[in-house]
Design a protein around this motif. Sequence first.
Motif, short mmCIF file in Angstrom:
data_model
loop_
_atom_site.label_atom_id
_atom_site.label_comp_id
_atom_site.label_asym_id
_atom_site.label_seq_id
_atom_site.Cartn_x
_atom_site.Cartn_y
_atom_site.Cartn_z
N ALA A 99 0.69 -1.72 0.36
CA ALA A 99 0.25 -0.17 -0.04
C ALA A 99 0.70 1.16 0.07
N GLY A 100 2.67 0.93 0.16
CA GLY A 100 2.73 2.55 0.46
C GLY A 100 3.50 2.69 1.07
N LEU A 101 3.59 2.27 2.34
CA LEU A 101 3.82 2.35 3.98
C LEU A 101 5.59 2.62 3.92
N ASP A 102 5.42 3.25 4.62
CA ASP A 102 7.16 4.38 4.37
C ASP A 102 7.32 3.60 5.60
N ARG A 103 6.72 3.37 6.86
CA ARG A 103 7.53 3.71 8.32
C ARG A 103 6.85 2.34 9.06
N TYR A 104 7.28 1.87 9.85
CA TYR A 104 6.06 0.63 10.81
C TYR A 104 6.63 1.39 11.90
N ASN A 105 6.00 1.64 13.12
CA ASN A 105 7.09 1.34 14.71
C ASN A 105 6.33 1.07 15.61
N HIS A 106 7.31 0.25 16.37
CA HIS A 106 7.06 -0.60 17.34
C HIS A 106 8.43 -0.34 18.27
N ASN A 107 8.40 0.52 19.08
CA ASN A 107 8.83 1.03 19.94
C ASN A 107 9.49 -0.37 20.79
N LEU A 108 10.81 -1.28 20.83
CA LEU A 108 11.23 -1.77 21.97
C LEU A 108 10.75 -1.43 23.73
N ASN A 109 10.77 -0.24 23.73
CA ASN A 109 11.01 0.99 24.83
C ASN A 109 11.78 0.68 26.71
#
Length: 351
Positions: free
Chosen positions: A157-167
């Motif tokens: 779909a063209g997603l540029d970034r995926y965020n999933h923090n290690l925290n």
Amino acid sequence: MTLSVLEKTTSQEPSLITPEECLAILEGKVPLLSVVSRASEQRTKFFSNRVRIHILDNIKNGYCPEDCGYCAQRKGGDSGIKEYSLKSSDEIWEDAKKAKESGAYRFCMVTSGRGPTDKAVDSLAATIQRINGELGMKVCLSAGILDAKKAKVLKDAGLDRYNHNLNTSESKYNEICSTHTFRDRLTTLEAANEAGIGLCSGIIVGMGETNHDLIQVAYELKKLGVISIPVNFFIPIKGHAIQKSTLTPEYCIRVLSIFRLVNPDSEIRIGAGREGHLGSLQSMALFVANSLFAEGYLNVKGSEMVQTMNLIRDCGMEPEFTEGVPEGWEDYQSQTLYDDKNFPELYKHKK
């Protein structure tokens, strides 16, 4: 004014600092200005004097089954937040349009919950395609745990970034969450990476962790090739369930610096809590980090866009726009507090 250039999807430059040197910096054994000077050299090398402004859109709030201790939306948190289901595609698109008009470089969509269903992924993919096609704007999505199949749909779909923090570090993770594991987070990042999506993953500083925990996360992110690293500073609000640390502005600068030196070509973003924890050193932080949030965070108010623009301009830096220049920016850029038209108000006094 500088337009954006084609971005890398992974961090490729080697770390410039050892874990022992990181510890010395965090313990205050190295003068602050020396640390900032070294980190700033790398920031300038890879990002010049540009600053990327990100605007968060909380597209689904609450109703979360996870018990992450740092989150106001956690199960049983009793934070008093307003809960709402996933926004419609039209609502999200309008939010993205406003963000672009404000001068945002990237639009960050965040949804609560363990992870998206197949139906939600399809809906999000259609929205991402629309934002890309009609607004030409970069999109980052944070939607929880993801598998390879869902990651591919989002990439297509063209997603540029995926965020999933290690925290936090793996050794401390079970102290802040019991409903999923550190390994679950790594698996999600690996799925996104294999799909060709740029990784956005960072840390929350101030949750009772040690300096060693922070250093472990910095190197774990390097190992994963994470190209966008938000460094958040814990904001204690109602509904949280973890022990907070005492942070000083100087220490926060030191933390940002080690993440820059371990990940020299990554986008280092000053995340949540910059206003309260960095205080008067926010300007200094921009000589280390090249990115920040404006218009607030998930459930906490932050600096408005005009304040953020002032901060960038006063450092002699420029916002990096996705495409073109927002209406009014060139006029705004040339104005200062001490323009002639402002003098009567500045010096007004009673006789």
